[in-house]
Design a protein around this motif. Structure first.
Motif, PDB file in Angstrom:
ATOM      1  N   ARG A 197       0.527  -1.427  -0.135  1.00 11.12           N
ATOM      2  CA  ARG A 197      -0.644  -0.017   0.545  1.00 11.12           C
ATOM      3  C   ARG A 197       0.691   1.159   0.068  1.00 11.12           C
ATOM      4  N   GLY A 198       0.380   2.358  -0.973  1.00 10.26           N
ATOM      5  CA  GLY A 198       1.172   3.738  -0.852  1.00 10.26           C
ATOM      6  C   GLY A 198       2.246   3.388  -2.310  1.00 10.26           C
ATOM      7  N   ASP A 199       2.381   2.380  -2.367  1.00 14.30           N
ATOM      8  CA  ASP A 199       3.406   2.095  -3.547  1.00 14.30           C
ATOM      9  C   ASP A 199       3.351   2.611  -4.702  1.00 14.30           C
ATOM     10  N   TRP A 200       3.815   3.907  -5.924  1.00 11.71           N
ATOM     11  CA  TRP A 200       3.009   4.152  -6.700  1.00 11.71           C
ATOM     12  C   TRP A 200       3.905   3.745  -8.417  1.00 11.71           C
ATOM     13  N   VAL A 201       2.862   3.234  -9.563  1.00 10.85           N
ATOM     14  CA  VAL A 201       3.366   2.720 -10.190  1.00 10.85           C
ATOM     15  C   VAL A 201       2.754   2.682 -11.857  1.00 10.85           C
ATOM     16  N   ILE A 202       3.584   2.475 -12.666  1.00  5.28           N
ATOM     17  CA  ILE A 202       3.082   2.390 -14.447  1.00  5.28           C
ATOM     18  C   ILE A 202       2.079   1.850 -15.101  1.00  5.28           C
ATOM     19  N   VAL A 203       0.981   2.064 -14.998  1.00  4.20           N
ATOM     20  CA  VAL A 203       0.466   1.236 -15.871  1.00  4.20           C
ATOM     21  C   VAL A 203      -0.252   1.523 -16.790  1.00  4.20           C
ATOM     22  N   GLN A 204      -0.060   0.097 -18.272  1.00  6.79           N
ATOM     23  CA  GLN A 204      -0.781   0.291 -19.250  1.00  6.79           C
ATOM     24  C   GLN A 204      -1.683   0.486 -19.437  1.00  6.79           C
ATOM     25  N   VAL A 205      -2.845   1.517 -19.983  1.00  9.12           N
ATOM     26  CA  VAL A 205      -4.600   1.570 -20.453  1.00  9.12           C
ATOM     27  C   VAL A 205      -4.363   1.264 -21.877  1.00  9.12           C
ATOM     28  N   GLU A 206      -4.817   1.679 -21.576  1.00  5.94           N
ATOM     29  CA  GLU A 206      -6.519   1.439 -23.607  1.00  5.94           C
ATOM     30  C   GLU A 206      -5.089   1.987 -24.389  1.00  5.94           C
ATOM     31  N   ARG A 207      -4.809   3.490 -24.120  1.00  2.46           N
ATOM     32  CA  ARG A 207      -3.994   3.694 -24.929  1.00  2.46           C
ATOM     33  C   ARG A 207      -3.017   4.581 -24.427  1.00  2.46           C
ATOM     34  N   GLY A 208      -1.782   4.383 -24.276  1.00  3.86           N
ATOM     35  CA  GLY A 208      -0.465   4.620 -23.635  1.00  3.86           C
ATOM     36  C   GLY A 208      -0.983   4.030 -22.592  1.00  3.86           C
ATOM     37  N   LYS A 209       0.527   4.941 -21.021  1.00  5.91           N
ATOM     38  CA  LYS A 209       0.043   4.469 -19.349  1.00  5.91           C
ATOM     39  C   LYS A 209      -0.115   5.976 -18.421  1.00  5.91           C
ATOM     40  N   ASP A 210      -0.350   5.622 -17.671  1.00  2.29           N
ATOM     41  CA  ASP A 210      -0.510   6.350 -16.983  1.00  2.29           C
ATOM     42  C   ASP A 210      -0.499   5.409 -14.933  1.00  2.29           C
ATOM     43  N   MET A 211      -0.487   6.389 -14.182  1.00  3.16           N
ATOM     44  CA  MET A 211       0.330   6.402 -13.353  1.00  3.16           C
ATOM     45  C   MET A 211      -0.614   6.750 -12.339  1.00  3.16           C
ATOM     46  N   GLY A 212      -0.582   5.360 -10.922  1.00  2.67           N
ATOM     47  CA  GLY A 212      -1.342   5.502  -9.626  1.00  2.67           C
ATOM     48  C   GLY A 212      -0.817   4.949  -8.850  1.00  2.67           C
ATOM     49  N   CYS A 213      -1.165   4.797  -7.185  1.00  2.64           N
ATOM     50  CA  CYS A 213      -1.378   4.375  -6.094  1.00  2.64           C
ATOM     51  C   CYS A 213      -1.572   3.337  -5.925  1.00  2.64           C
ATOM     52  N   ILE A 214      -0.655   2.207  -5.430  1.00  6.26           N
ATOM     53  CA  ILE A 214      -1.652   1.356  -5.373  1.00  6.26           C
ATOM     54  C   ILE A 214      -2.522   1.232  -3.355  1.00  6.26           C
TER      55      ILE A 214
END
Length: 280
Positions: free
Chosen positions: A36-53
């Motif tokens: 919990r609290g780790d930030w990650v880069i995720v693959q979305v439909e068109r590109g990449k986004d960034m979120g927090c676990i």
């Protein structure tokens, strides 16, 4: 990572949070050991986004009917990524102001609430409320040409608007929807009646103008008690004759009775149970 090691690693599923409590599901297939609290880069439909676990979740508990795909985690976010996200948040403030100018130019009856860039700036989403359907096709063309990215206009309800904007409730605490509630429950007047609250829309409505979400917190308990004991206006038999229940205090376990001769008498739930067993 070699294929044999990838086969050994069991996928780990997580709830991921984005801006203003927007949530989704993601999967780690590389054994990153996220917490919990780790930030990650995720693959979305068109590109990449960034979120927090936010939390780990079992795969079988993921609700597939939510419509959103399970996002693939690409990698852990770096310090540079987090700095870039902060810069995006500042750009979103300016983007919202500029979008409002276009809305006024087009004369559209819509209230802009928030703007959100995808981490790679491949998409810019504007959230808005409106009392009726809005034809924003020309607005999208204006925004696409101005920001030079893919534009999405998403209409939300007043409760979602309050969730995004935040604020304080009548209790003096930050709004539940803006702090820990992930879903909205449909609140009806039944929730008020079963808790013996006065039907006062002004006192029982939240910042959004709808009945307060907190009315649901104790509803299951009151519903269970209401199935075991008489309700207000019910008639019950007592050693002193028939009486009407005019008030119930589930916390103190006391009900107030009114007799035909206008006498009032409080009795405990325990006394009522004894009368019921004796068949009074």
């Amino acid at each position: 990572m070699d294929k044999d090691r990838m086969q050994e690693i069991k996928p780990a599923y997580y709830i991921i949070g984005f801006k203003r409590r927007r949530y989704g599901y993601c999967v780690d297939r590389e054994g990153l050991g996220l917490k919990r609290g780790d930030w990650v880069i995720v693959q979305v439909e068109r590109g990449k986004d960034m979120g927090c676990i936010v939390a780990r979740i079992d795969e079988e508990k993921i609700r597939r009917g939510d419509g959103d795909a399970i996002l693939e985690i690409v990698r852990l976010a770096t310090d540079e990524d987090r700095e870039a996200l902060l810069r995006l948040r500042n750009e979103e403030v300016e983007a919202l102001k500029e979008c409002k100018e276009f809305v006024e130019f087009r004369g559209l009856k819509m209230k802009l609430v928030d703007a959100e860039y995808q981490f790679d700036k491949g998409k810019l989403t504007f959230y808005f409320t409106a009392e009726s359907r809005v034809d924003f096709r020309e607005l999208v063309k204006d925004l696409s040409a101005h920001f030079r990215t893919r534009i999405e206009l998403r209409q939300i309800g007043v409760r979602d608007e309050t969730k995004k904007c935040g604020g304080y409730g009548p209790c003096g605490r930050p709004l539940c929807c803006a702090t820990f509630l992930n879903e909205f429950e449909s609140i009806s007047t039944q929730y008020i009646q079963i808790q013996n609250l006065a039907v006062n829309p002004i006192k029982l409505s939240g910042v959004c103008g709808r009945l307060m979400c907190c009315l649901a917190y104790e509803y299951p308990m009151y519903k269970e008690l209401a199935e075991k004991y008489p309700r207000v206006k019910d008639k019950i038999n007592t050693p002193e004759g028939e009486a009407e229940v005019i008030a119930i205090d589930y916390i103190q376990e006391i009900m107030t009775l009114r007799f035909p001769d206008e006498r009032y008498k409080p009795i405990t739930f325990r006394e009522w149970r004894k009368m019921t067993k004796k068949g009074v």
